[in-house]
Each structure stands twice: as structure tokens, then as C-alpha cells.
Scaffold this motif. Structure first.
Motif, PDB file in Angstrom:
ATOM      1  N   ASN A   1       0.818  -1.210   0.000  1.00 41.06           N
ATOM      2  CA  ASN A   1       0.000   0.000   0.000  1.00 41.06           C
ATOM      3  C   ASN A   1       0.852   1.261   0.000  1.00 41.06           C
ATOM      4  O   ASN A   1       0.576   2.232   0.717  1.00 41.06           O
ATOM      5  CB  ASN A   1      -0.955  -0.011   1.199  1.00 41.06           C
ATOM      6  CG  ASN A   1      -2.285  -0.650   0.858  1.00 41.06           C
ATOM      7  OD1 ASN A   1      -3.002  -0.202  -0.036  1.00 41.06           O
ATOM      8  ND2 ASN A   1      -2.617  -1.730   1.556  1.00 41.06           N
TER       9      ASN A   1
ATOM     10  N   SER B   1      -1.895  -3.735   5.586  1.00 44.21           N
ATOM     11  CA  SER B   1      -3.190  -3.870   4.931  1.00 44.21           C
ATOM     12  C   SER B   1      -4.299  -3.687   5.957  1.00 44.21           C
ATOM     13  O   SER B   1      -4.438  -4.486   6.880  1.00 44.21           O
ATOM     14  CB  SER B   1      -3.316  -5.250   4.264  1.00 44.21           C
ATOM     15  OG  SER B   1      -4.575  -5.388   3.651  1.00 44.21           O
TER      16      SER B   1
ATOM     17  N   ALA C   1      -7.170   1.657   3.801  1.00 40.79           N
ATOM     18  CA  ALA C   1      -6.213   1.647   2.690  1.00 40.79           C
ATOM     19  C   ALA C   1      -6.768   0.866   1.510  1.00 40.79           C
ATOM     20  O   ALA C   1      -6.703   1.316   0.357  1.00 40.79           O
ATOM     21  CB  ALA C   1      -4.890   1.040   3.149  1.00 40.79           C
TER      22      ALA C   1
ATOM     23  N   ARG D   1      -9.984   2.503  -0.106  1.00 39.17           N
ATOM     24  CA  ARG D   1      -9.660   3.691  -0.900  1.00 39.17           C
ATOM     25  C   ARG D   1      -9.245   3.302  -2.314  1.00 39.17           C
ATOM     26  O   ARG D   1      -9.745   3.847  -3.303  1.00 39.17           O
ATOM     27  CB  ARG D   1      -8.540   4.479  -0.222  1.00 39.17           C
ATOM     28  CG  ARG D   1      -8.035   5.681  -1.018  1.00 39.17           C
ATOM     29  CD  ARG D   1      -6.958   6.416  -0.235  1.00 39.17           C
ATOM     30  NE  ARG D   1      -6.452   7.568  -0.969  1.00 39.17           N
ATOM     31  CZ  ARG D   1      -5.355   7.578  -1.723  1.00 39.17           C
ATOM     32  NH1 ARG D   1      -4.621   6.458  -1.819  1.00 39.17           N
ATOM     33  NH2 ARG D   1      -4.965   8.664  -2.360  1.00 39.17           N
ATOM     34  N   ARG D   2      -8.323   2.347  -2.434  1.00 42.54           N
ATOM     35  CA  ARG D   2      -7.860   2.052  -3.785  1.00 42.54           C
ATOM     36  C   ARG D   2      -8.861   1.213  -4.579  1.00 42.54           C
ATOM     37  O   ARG D   2      -8.971   1.380  -5.799  1.00 42.54           O
ATOM     38  CB  ARG D   2      -6.471   1.424  -3.785  1.00 42.54           C
ATOM     39  CG  ARG D   2      -6.275   0.109  -3.102  1.00 42.54           C
ATOM     40  CD  ARG D   2      -4.843  -0.368  -3.354  1.00 42.54           C
ATOM     41  NE  ARG D   2      -4.542  -1.585  -2.618  1.00 42.54           N
ATOM     42  CZ  ARG D   2      -3.461  -2.308  -2.844  1.00 42.54           C
ATOM     43  NH1 ARG D   2      -2.595  -1.936  -3.771  1.00 42.54           N
ATOM     44  NH2 ARG D   2      -3.226  -3.395  -2.147  1.00 42.54           N
TER      45      ARG D   2
ATOM     46  N   TYR E   1      -6.429   9.897   4.899  1.00 44.94           N
ATOM     47  CA  TYR E   1      -5.553  10.216   3.768  1.00 44.94           C
ATOM     48  C   TYR E   1      -5.626  11.701   3.461  1.00 44.94           C
ATOM     49  O   TYR E   1      -6.713  12.278   3.368  1.00 44.94           O
ATOM     50  CB  TYR E   1      -5.948   9.397   2.543  1.00 44.94           C
ATOM     51  CG  TYR E   1      -5.436   7.977   2.607  1.00 44.94           C
ATOM     52  CD1 TYR E   1      -4.279   7.614   1.932  1.00 44.94           C
ATOM     53  CD2 TYR E   1      -6.089   7.016   3.373  1.00 44.94           C
ATOM     54  CE1 TYR E   1      -3.785   6.326   1.995  1.00 44.94           C
ATOM     55  CE2 TYR E   1      -5.613   5.719   3.452  1.00 44.94           C
ATOM     56  CZ  TYR E   1      -4.457   5.378   2.762  1.00 44.94           C
ATOM     57  OH  TYR E   1      -3.961   4.094   2.842  1.00 44.94           O
TER      58      TYR E   1
ATOM     59  N   VAL F   1      -0.465  10.000   5.234  1.00 41.83           N
ATOM     60  CA  VAL F   1      -1.424   9.077   5.835  1.00 41.83           C
ATOM     61  C   VAL F   1      -1.328   9.206   7.346  1.00 41.83           C
ATOM     62  O   VAL F   1      -0.235   9.108   7.917  1.00 41.83           O
ATOM     63  CB  VAL F   1      -1.157   7.625   5.409  1.00 41.83           C
ATOM     64  CG1 VAL F   1      -2.282   6.719   5.895  1.00 41.83           C
ATOM     65  CG2 VAL F   1      -0.999   7.522   3.894  1.00 41.83           C
TER      66      VAL F   1
END
Length: 813
Positions: free
Chosen positions: A296, A303, A307, A310-311, A725, A784
Motif C-alpha cells: 500500500n 493492509s 487503505a 480507498r484504492r 488520507y 497518511v
């Protein structure tokens, strides 16, 4: 079993606390308090001399150790206690009070351990986890080090549901009715007979179904109890509507609830045939896929939900509907995010079987550990509706030999025996499977001697004869058995094989398990016109740490190496950069897939590279960026690219038309370009369908950009895995990103928050993600933030070198 988060109050040290060895090599490092998940590698030194670690980004591998004091309550004596480690990289050793409880080799599968027998109830217990990650190279890409996923504690009555002991399966489903089987594994560790009732509730928040089942177990017995429920008018899970049900299964007796397990599940049916292709709930679907490594970025291998969500959300918005986990099992958080966002998952097992890629990889102990590791992968994946397919490997050399191909059958049968609901594929690289036969093939073809070597280097060097090499009868015969055994034949970089093989093998179903990004227009046409080709997975959807520079664009030099030298760190080949910013190729891909509603996209090749002879790898796009801000290049020529699915596109510079061009007339589909003299101002592209405007795009020169910050949240829960973030950029009042600005930024956290990681998408830098000072790259960076263990307030201060200051206030609850 009910899982309690066990991430707080661990002590970490580099090196191992081994009194005997300390006399020879010196003591281990001092302990520091950490909150899990924790990646120790991301804060290790990157060094040019780490040449054998180039694949992991020149980071330093090492042994590390975690320790925690656990006061086991007296009242828990006689109960069963388990610990679950969702991921430890690698060669994990769990000890309690100085006794070894469990060893686990594979760094990408989680594991559970029953620790009841090792605990002293009413006393403090020392729990220690060691990660023996010093022997290298053991990874081809960034792995992380340490306890990088969540740790859970589970305590229950001796009459209990085993960890992850509830498995839900959709037996049949349509819009009117669904049949769901719930298989519950119950264990009795008492010395006598026990009787109880299993109660399962399945609810989508609107309607619920409940079923009760009586169970009797003798002492030391374990049984699987199957329940069947029928759900009327089910809310089906799909890519478009990722509806989830919550389930709760309780084990009760006359004294009350003894144990429980809770989770989510999606009702959906997946079928496959050569005529309809892949179908979810009876509707055909093509996999618009991308390969994703498990790191990440700025937080390393860690993980957690925020995180991963978001992606996955960003990739879904960019047009993806499928993810290949390259090249290992992923975390629960990863799969939870795919469930929620409606992304289909090909979960991959491993990158090597019996033949190593890095010298000390999983192949060293695969023959001893593979069954348990497959079981652990399935244990985590089973209830996730997003997971529709397993891959048993990536570019495995073994599949090209008669004796080693049998391992594929072992994996297949193991998977089918414990999860018959999923399809199975393999990422077949025909060249990799035939490296030992290249000389014989070349001799038959009359093209001289070819030396086998590093696969990526070799693929680049053989160039145009690649197609002849991989379709030669020697190559095809070598991989025949390994492909015959699969539900879906996955080919890496061999889209030309689908239609050719269909002529003689009409029963086969194909997908592109890994393909070059710039070939999507050709590949996707093949996918769309053939029902037996179900999708395409690009390398890669998101940039990652390691395999440094494989997607680089630079001036040509003598010699070739697929990896770039230090200080390169990132692969630099993702649709998204490491901070989550979409690169131009992502928009071209979305348009090829039929997205953006006929709205063009503009990208501009960097003027400093015009006229140079550049090296492009197979994973490169162009060197374009979405910017019309190039100070110092006024009057210089550059190339403006417009991506569009319109019939015609017209480009305007500062209001003046530079001409209208027919689409699909250049080297790529949905791609047109103009040679343009750079002058500050505006670029505007207008698309036309049937002679009428269908959409337009605008780029402006960014003037007077200022430091801006955007936080996705300002509230965090104390002691949790939650992350916030913060995108730090230089933008104008019109919201244009200034990709030329490269000021230095300093970060400072105060109060009850801390910085979990920060950095830019610069692929070639000596900065680390644990540093608090960074030079802006292409106008932006990412920070972050996470909460400390106590509620209160916190702040993040962002300062640049010209004195601009921004402060974000956080509430820690």
C-alpha cells in the motif's frame, strides 16, 4: 468464534532476542512500542549495495521480533483460546512463555494457533512473534517484514465453533428465490458429551431468515453441521449492485450462548461456458481487470480497511470490475473492500512451485507447506462473493515439464476438494515454461542460438520472433497438460493464442491473466468478439514498490536490464501512481472499455524529451502527463495526445483550431495526436459523433498555484486501524494541478495522531516513506494519518519551503 482485535501494545525490536547468539553477534535492538499492523521493512535503510534486493526496491531485509504481555484471566481457564495472525512476513515463529507454539513459513497466508495449553491463567504471559526475513533474496517484489496484517484473539467455551468455521454457499439463486447452505464446523474439547443448538440469522437490514439446528457431540469430537435456508426475493450481489448480507451463527445450550461467528456474505451465482462466457446471476460479463500487488505504497505492506477500500473504490470509478491479486493471497481487508465495491477477484496462490525465481523464495518449502497454505487461503476467501476464481501460479517454469506439471493437478484437486464453487486458472507464460527448450526451438526454426536468461530481459530481446517461439509445436506440447487441467486458461502476454487455439480446442475458455497496457485496444477487441474469452488483466492497475523501473521511459543506453539501478524504488507502470493519482493510460483504458460517455481526455508529452531517442519497455505507455504547464519551454514543440471514442476530434490551442482529425487513424485506437508549439494558455479537445459535439476536455496553464490540502476524514477512533488520507497539492483557484512545482514539504503531527507514512510518486528517489520532509513530485504528495491509543485532539501541520502553512485538526474519539 468471536474475534477480538489484538493489535495494541506490542513491543518491537530489530534483530532477535537470543542470549546465546548475542554473545557472538551482539544484542538485538532496543524495543519500541508499536501498534499493529506494522511493516518493519518500510523504515529500513535503502542502499545501493543491496543489489540482490533490487526486486524489493533495494530495501534491507532483516529478522525482527514482536512481544506482548497478555494477562490471561483466571475465569478463562478451561476455555479454548486461539490467536490468528492474518499475515506475518516471513518465516514466522510464535512463542508463548518461551515455548514454540507454531511455525509458519509462507508470508502471504494467515494462520491460527490454539494457545490455551501454553497460557498461565491469572498471570502475565509473554507472547513473542519472530519474523525471520534476513535470508534473501526471497521476493521478486516488495514483501514487507513483520506482522503487517491484523492479529485477533479468540476465546470460547470448550464446546465451540472453530475459527472461521462458518461457510456459506449459494446453491441456487434468481430474483425470486435463493437457496443458501451454511456449513458450521463445531468442536467439543470437553471430556464428556455436549448438546447444543446452532442458530443462524441471515439479514440484509430489511429482511431476515433464521434457522435452528440441534447438534450432539461426544468428547474430543468435531462435526460439520449443514443448514439450508431459503431467501425470498434475494438482494443479489453483483458488480453493479454489490449487496451484502450479514450473518450471525451462535452455538447455545441451556446455559446460554457459548460461541458465535459473524460476518458478511453475498448471494450470487457464477457460471461459465464457451457460448455465454462468464455469467454472474445469469448475465454475461467481461472482466475489465488489473493486476494489483499487495503493498500500500507509503504505508508499506500494511493492509487495513481504509487503505484497501480507498484504492478499490478508485479503481472501480476508473472502470475496473476485476482484480488479480499478484502474486499471492491477500488480506481480509482487501477482499472486504472488493465485496463492498463490486470488484470480482482472481485470488492467486503463489509465484513459484519447485523452481525458484529469487534464490530463497517459497519453492524451498513448498512441498512441505502447500496444502496448509491453500487451506489458509480458502479459509479467508470462502465467504467473499467477490472471489470467483483462484489462480494456482504465475509464470511457473514447472508447467513445461511432464513430471513437474503434476503439481498443478495437486493444487487443483486440493482447491476443488475444499471449495468446488470457484473456477481455477493459472497465469501461463509460454516462454517461461519453455526456457529450457528455447535452443531446440530456435534450431528447428533456423534462427541460430538463443540463450535463456531472466524472463523479462529475454522477452524484450527476442522481439518480433516471440510469436513464432511460443506457438511452435515444442512449446505447445510442453504446456498441454498444464492447460488441459484448468477451468479457464490464463495466458500472460499471449492474446494471439485465444482464437488460434479455439479452432482445435473449442471447449477451452481463455482470459488474459497478464497483458501489456498499450495493447489493450487490440486485446479488448478479441475479448469482445469471442464469448469464450472472458477478460483481460493489465499489468498493472496500481503502481507498487519493487521491480524498480520496469515501466520507465528514458534515453536509450547500451545494454539492457529490466530493473533500474538505485535509487529507483517503484515499478512505475501503474494506471494509478503510488499516491492514487490517475495517470493518462488509465483514461485511455477507460475509454477502450466504453467509459467516460464520449468525453475526450488530453495528455501532453514532456517537451524536454521531444527529439530524444527514448527507451520504452513493454509496460510503458508514453511519457505524457495531464498538464499544459511547462515553464521554460515556450516556443518548443511537443506532442498533444487526445484519447477519445468519438468519430472525430478537434484540438484548439488558445482558442485557435489546430485541425480536426478522424479517430482510429494512428498507431492506437481511440488515440489521435498533434505536434503543437507550447504556449501558455489553454488546450481544448472537442469530440464529434455524427457531426455533432459529444464532449470536450480542457487543460489550462496553471498560474499562481498555491498549497492545498484535502483530507478524506478528520475523525479517527483511538487505538484503531483507521487511517486518514491527506492529498497535498499545488492547485490554482480554478482547481488546475501545477505539475511543475517541486517545493519541499515538511510534515509535523501533534497531539493524539501520528503519521503512518508519507511521500510522492517519484519512482527514483532516496526519500523514504517514513521521512517527514519530501520534495513535491508532479505537483503533489500524500500523507497518511492514524490515531494514537488515547482519545483527544490532534493536528497535522503542512509547511512548504516558501512559508505556506496548512493545518488539519483531528478529533480522536
Amino acid at each position: 468464534m468471536i474475534k477480538q482485535n489484538f493489535n495494541q501494545n506490542w513491543k518491537f525490536r530489530r534483530g532477535l532476542d537470543n542470549p546465546m547468539m548475542s554473545a557472538f553477534v551482539g544484542p538485538a535492538g532496543d524495543r519500541v512500542e508499536v501498534c499493529l499492523p506494522h511493516d518493519a521493512m518500510i523504515s529500513s535503510e535503502r542502499r545501493a549495495e543491496n543489489s540482490i534486493e533490487e526486486g524489493i526496491g533495494y530495501y534491507t531485509p532483516e529478522n525482527v521480533e514482536y512481544e506482548k504481555i497478555y494477562p490471561a484471566p483466571v475465569e478463562d481457564a478451561g476455555k479454548v483460546t486461539y490467536m490468528e495472525f492474518e499475515g506475518v512476513y516471513g518465516n514466522a515463529v510464535l512463542e508463548i512463555n518461551g515455548q514454540v507454539v507454531k511455525r509458519h513459513r509462507f508470508g502471504f497466508t494467515g494462520f491460527t494457533a490454539k494457545i490455551s495449553d501454553y497460557l498461565k491463567y491469572g498471570e502475565n504471559n509473554v507472547i513473542k512473534m519472530s519474523a525471520l526475513n534476513e535470508i534473501h533474496p526471497n521476493g521478486r517484489f516488495y514483501t514487507g517484514t513483520g506482522i503487517y496484517r491484523t492479529v485477533n484473539l479468540m476465546i470460547s467455551d470448550a464446546f465451540h465453533i472453530i475459527p472461521d468455521g462458518v461457510r456459506l454457499t449459494t446453491l441456487q439463486a434468481d430474483e425470486e428465490m435463493a437457496a443458501v447452505e451454511i456449513a458450521v464446523t463445531v468442536r467439543n474439547e470437553n471430556s464428556g458429551h455436549r448438546k447444543g443448538t446452532l442458530k443462524t440469522t441471515l439479514s440484509n437490514g430489511v429482511e431476515s431468515v433464521v434457522i435452528n439446528t440441534v447438534i450432539n457431540l461426544m468428547s474430543s469430537d468435531e462435526q460439520v453441521v449443514r443448514q439450508r435456508v431459503y431467501v425470498r426475493n434475494p438482494a443479489l450481489w453483483s458488480v453493479e449492485n454489490p449487496n451484502l448480507y450479514h450473518y450471525e451463527t451462535t452455538l447455545e445450550d441451556e446455559s446460554g450462548i457459548l460461541d458465535a461467528e459473524r460476518g458478511t456474505f453475498g448471494i450470487r451465482m457464477v457460471t461459465l461456458d464457451p457460448v455465454h462466457g462468464l455469467m454472474v446471476n445469469g448475465k454475461s460479463i467481461k472482466l475489465r481487470g488489473g493486476c494489483v500487488h499487495s503493498d500500500n505504497g507509503p504505508i508499506g505492506a500494511v493492509s487495513v480497511w481504509d487503505a484497501e477500500n480507498r484504492r478499490m473504490k478508485m479503481m472501480k470509478e476508473a472502470g475496473y470490475n476485476a482484480i488479480r491479486t499478484a502474486h499471492n493471497p491477500v488480506s481480509r481487508a482487501f477482499l472486504d473492500a472488493c465485496d463492498k465495491n463490486g470488484l470480482l477477484v482472481m485470488e492467486e496462490f503463489i509465484d513459484a512451485w519447485t523452481h525458484p525465481k529469487p534464490t530463497f523464495d517459497y519453492s524451498l518449502w513448498m512441498t512441505d507447506c502447500w496444502e496448509q497454505d491453500i487451506e489458509d487461503m480458502v479459509r479467508v476467501a470462502y465467504n467473499h462473493p467477490s472471489v470467483i476464481m483462484y489462480s494456482i501460479g504465475n509464470e511457473i517454469p514447472d508447467i513445461g515439464t511432464d513430471l513437474s506439471a503434476r503439481w498443478g493437478r495437486k493444487y487443483m484437486e486440493k482447491l476443488k476438494s475444499i471449495d468446488s464453487t470457484r473456477l481455477v486458472t493459472n497465469g501461463v507464460n509460454i516462454m517461461m515454461a519453455n526456457l529450457d527448450k528455447i535452443g531446440a526451438i530456435a534450431k528447428e526454426m533456423g534462427i541460430g542460438d538463443l540463450q535463456a536468461g531472466e524472463i523479462n530481459n529475454m522477452m524484450a530481446s527476442v522481439g518480433q520472433i516471440m510469436g513464432q517461439l511460443v506457438t511452435h509445436p515444442i512449446s505447445m506440447n510442453a504446456i498441454r497438460e498444464s492447460c488441459d487441467m484448468l477451468d479457464v486458461v490464463g495466458y500472460n502476454y499471449a492474446a494471439h493464442m485465444y482464437e488460434m487455439q479455439h479452432q482445435t480446442m473449442p471447449h477451452r475458455i481463455f482470459l488474459g491473466s497478464e497483458t501489456n497496457p498499450c495493447e489493450l485496444d487490440v486485446n479488448w477487441e478479441i475479448v469482445e468478439r469471442n464469448s469464450y474469452v472472458i477478460g483481460d488483466f493489465a499489468w498493472t492497475a496500481w503502481d507498487y514498490i519493487g521491480e524498480p523501473g520496469i515501466g520507465r521511459i528514458e534515453e536509450k543506453q547500451e545494454g539492457f536490464n529490466v530493473y533500474s539501478p538505485y535509487p529507483w524504488m517503484l515499478a512505475y507502470c501503474g494506471d494509478f501512481d503510488i499516491t492514487g493519482y490517475r495517470r493518462p493510460v488509465s483514461y485511455w483504458r477507460e475509454i477502450i472499455w466504453g467509459g467516460r460517455n464520449h468525453k475526450p481526455y488530453i495528455a501532453v508529452q514532456r517537451p524536454e524529451n521531444i527529439g530524444k531517442e527514448l527507451y520504452f519497455s513493454q509496460w510503458s505507455w508514453t511519457d505524457s502527463i495531464s498538464s499544459w504547464t511547462f515553464p521554460g519551454f515556450e516556443g518548443e514543440k511537443t506532442v498533444v495526445e487526445v484519447y477519445s471514442d468519438c468519430e472525430e476530434v478537434e484540438l484548439f490551442c488558445n482558442g485557435k483550431s489546430l485541425g480536426r482529425k478522424m479517430n482510429n487513424t494512428e498507431k492506437k485506437k481511440c488515440y489521435v495526436s498533434w505536434d503543437v508549439e507550447y504556449q501558455p494558455g489553454t488546450l481544448e479537445a472537442v469530440g464529434f459523433l455524427d457531426g455533432k459535439e459529444s464532449g470536450r476536455a480542457l487543460l489550462r496553464t496553471a498560474e499562481d498555484a498555491i498549497l492545498t490540502v484535502k483530507a478524506d476524514k478528520t475523525g479517527l477512533k483511538a487505538g484503531s486501524e483507521e487511517l486518514a488520507y491527506v492529498e497535498i497539492e499545488y492547485r490554482t483557484k480554478e482547481d488546475d494541478l501545477d505539475m511543475f512545482t517541486d517545493h519541499r514539504i515538511t510534515l509535523e503531527a501533534a497531539g493524539n495522531i501520528e503519521i503512518a507514512g508519507s511521500g510522492t510518486a517519484n519512482p527514483r528517489t532516496e526519500e523514504r516513506y517514513v521521512d517527514l520532509e519530501h520534495q513535491i513530485y508532479e505537483g503533489r504528495m500524500l500523507a497518511v494519518v492514524r490515531a494514537k491509543g488515547v482519545a483527544g485532539e490532534g493536528s497535522l501541520k503542512i509547511t512548504d519551503e516558501i512559508g505556506s502553512v496548512r493545518v488539519i485538526q483531528y478529533q480522536v474519539l
